[in-house]
Scaffold this motif. Structure first.
Motif, mmCIF file in Angstrom:
data_model
loop_
_atom_site.group_PDB
_atom_site.id
_atom_site.type_symbol
_atom_site.label_atom_id
_atom_site.label_comp_id
_atom_site.label_asym_id
_atom_site.label_seq_id
_atom_site.Cartn_x
_atom_site.Cartn_y
_atom_site.Cartn_z
ATOM 1 N N HIS A 225 0.823 -1.213 0.000
ATOM 2 C CA HIS A 225 0.000 0.000 0.000
ATOM 3 C C HIS A 225 0.860 1.267 0.000
ATOM 4 N N ARG B 198 0.727 4.006 -3.098
ATOM 5 C CA ARG B 198 0.411 5.427 -2.868
ATOM 6 C C ARG B 198 1.485 6.327 -3.464
ATOM 7 N N ASN C 230 -2.781 7.073 -4.651
ATOM 8 C CA ASN C 230 -3.964 6.561 -3.955
ATOM 9 C C ASN C 230 -3.844 5.055 -3.823
ATOM 10 N N CYS C 231 -4.560 4.501 -2.858
ATOM 11 C CA CYS C 231 -4.600 3.050 -2.674
ATOM 12 C C CYS C 231 -5.750 2.722 -1.737
ATOM 13 N N ALA D 2 -5.525 0.438 -6.871
ATOM 14 C CA ALA D 2 -5.012 1.784 -7.164
ATOM 15 C C ALA D 2 -5.565 2.224 -8.506
#
Length: 383
Positions: free
Chosen positions: A356, A360, A365-366, A380
């Motif tokens: 994660h 990111r 984002n994740c 993602a």
């Protein structure tokens, strides 16, 4: 890139793809030990006339050092082939000095010298010995090499059962040699590879279906628990979309995605020739003549930018005996480049690997889609 000193000269070698920050060398003590032995450091020099086959050469160190003998390299790894090509070029060796074959290609009809870098997978060694043994003769020189931790009693028994009488050397710098004398009278059993098994129920679109596994493919004996967790939780999209099963293994994930969406077009990619052959066999058995692509390559390097809607990925976290996140990083960055805006990367991995954090950094984002005490599925999106 580092300098590899051998009895045949000094060679500048690097892994592929070359990364100046990577501290790992393109050879190890097992490669050094084998070359010293062939040159006669502990006796008479080996006769390297005739057809020399080098099997499982990880980054081309053995093939490059022995290029004057015009060897045939046999490998399951696309990256190993590319490393060999690059290492031959950087050392001024003509590319036609070496013949590069994959484990899926037909081996030479007659082999006079067989040099084997023992693979991590005993199954892959078994399959290769089945394929190569009929090409050997009583005078063939057969020498294996590996780290002490890679050579087990089961390894020696396999040589003994499929080729002939086998013994090992003393360990030197935590490496060992295997000496095997071909016996034309050996009665070999049938090659058990490829192996097929039925999938369990309750795992989505491929429940109860059959997968094909060539030797050395990830989860070749049974479905691994990570993929079992991933399959019933794959994204449910409809309509035309281009999906990549990245690091496809036996192709079960990409096949599931294709069966769940009849309008999807799936590209199966792996750096293993054995894996891509497995994925194609699995897909064909379950999806018939439906269109799909099967590519042996370096991740998404050959995929055009912004041409993919969905990438499904279970990244490896080791290269041979080395634990590393380098491959995962390259898979994530390659996915972002290949995805269209709004496209998604879905990743299954062990919780402790911290994917994660990497996602990111790459995507900005994740999202955690699902998790259990051992695994996590991450999503993602390319913004």
């Amino acid at each position: 890139m580092n300098s590899f000193t051998t009895p045949w000269g000094e060679f500048d070698l690097a892994r592929f793809p070359e990364d100046p920050r990577d501290p790992l060398r393109a050879w190890d003590a097992a490669d050094e030990y084998l070359l010293r032995h062939l040159h006669g450091s502990d006796g008479e020099p080996a006769d390297l006339s005739g057809t020399v086959a080098v099997v499982g050469d990880r980054w081309g160190a053995l093939t490059t050092a022995l290029a004057a003998h015009r060897p045939v390299q046999i490998t399951d790894s696309f990256l190993a082939q590319e490393a060999t090509r690059a290492n031959l070029a950087r050392n001024g060796v003509a590319p036609d000095a070496v013949r590069l074959l994959s484990t899926q290609d037909t081996p030479p009809d007659r082999i006079d010298v067989l040099l084997i870098r023992v693979p991590k997978s005993l199954a892959l060694l078994e399959d290769q010995l089945h394929r190569l043994a009929p090409r050997l003769h009583e005078g063939t020189l057969v020498v294996g090499t590996g780290r002490v931790t890679e050579i087990h009693t089961s390894t020696l028994k396999l040589f003994e059962r499929l080729v002939g009488p086998t013994r090992t050397s003393l360990a030197v710098k935590k490496a060992r040699l295997i000496f095997c004398t071909p016996d034309p009278g050996v009665q070999r059993p049938a090659n058990p590879w490829p192996h097929r098994y039925a999938l369990p129920e309750g795992i989505g679109a491929v429940s109860g279906r059959t997968v094909t596994n060539h030797a050395g493919t990830f989860c070749a004996e049974r479905l691994d628990i990570g993929t079992r967790f991933f399959l019933p939780r794959l994204p449910r999209h409809g309509g035309p979309e281009r999906i990549v099963d990245l690091g496809c293994g036996n192709g079960v994930v990409g096949t599931a995605a294709a069966l769940a969406n009849p309008e999807a077009e799936v590209l199966f990619i792996d750096e293993s020739y054995q894996a891509v052959a497995s994925a194609e066999a699995t897909f064909r058995e379950n999806a018939g003549s439906r269109a799909a692509e099967f590519q042996v390559g370096d991740g998404l390097a050959a995929v055009p930018p912004q041409s993919v809607d969905l990438v499904l990925n279970n990244p490896p976290f080791h290269t041979h005996q080395a634990t590393t996140d380098t491959t995962a990083w390259r898979m994530f960055t390659g996915s972002r480049k290949a995805l269209r805006p709004g496209g998604e990367l879905w990743v299954i991995g062990n919780r402790h690997l911290g994917y994660h954090v990497k996602l990111r950094k790459v995507f900005g984002n994740c999202e955690v889609v699902a998790s259990d005490p051992k695994f996590v599925i991450l999503r993602a999106v390319k913004r």
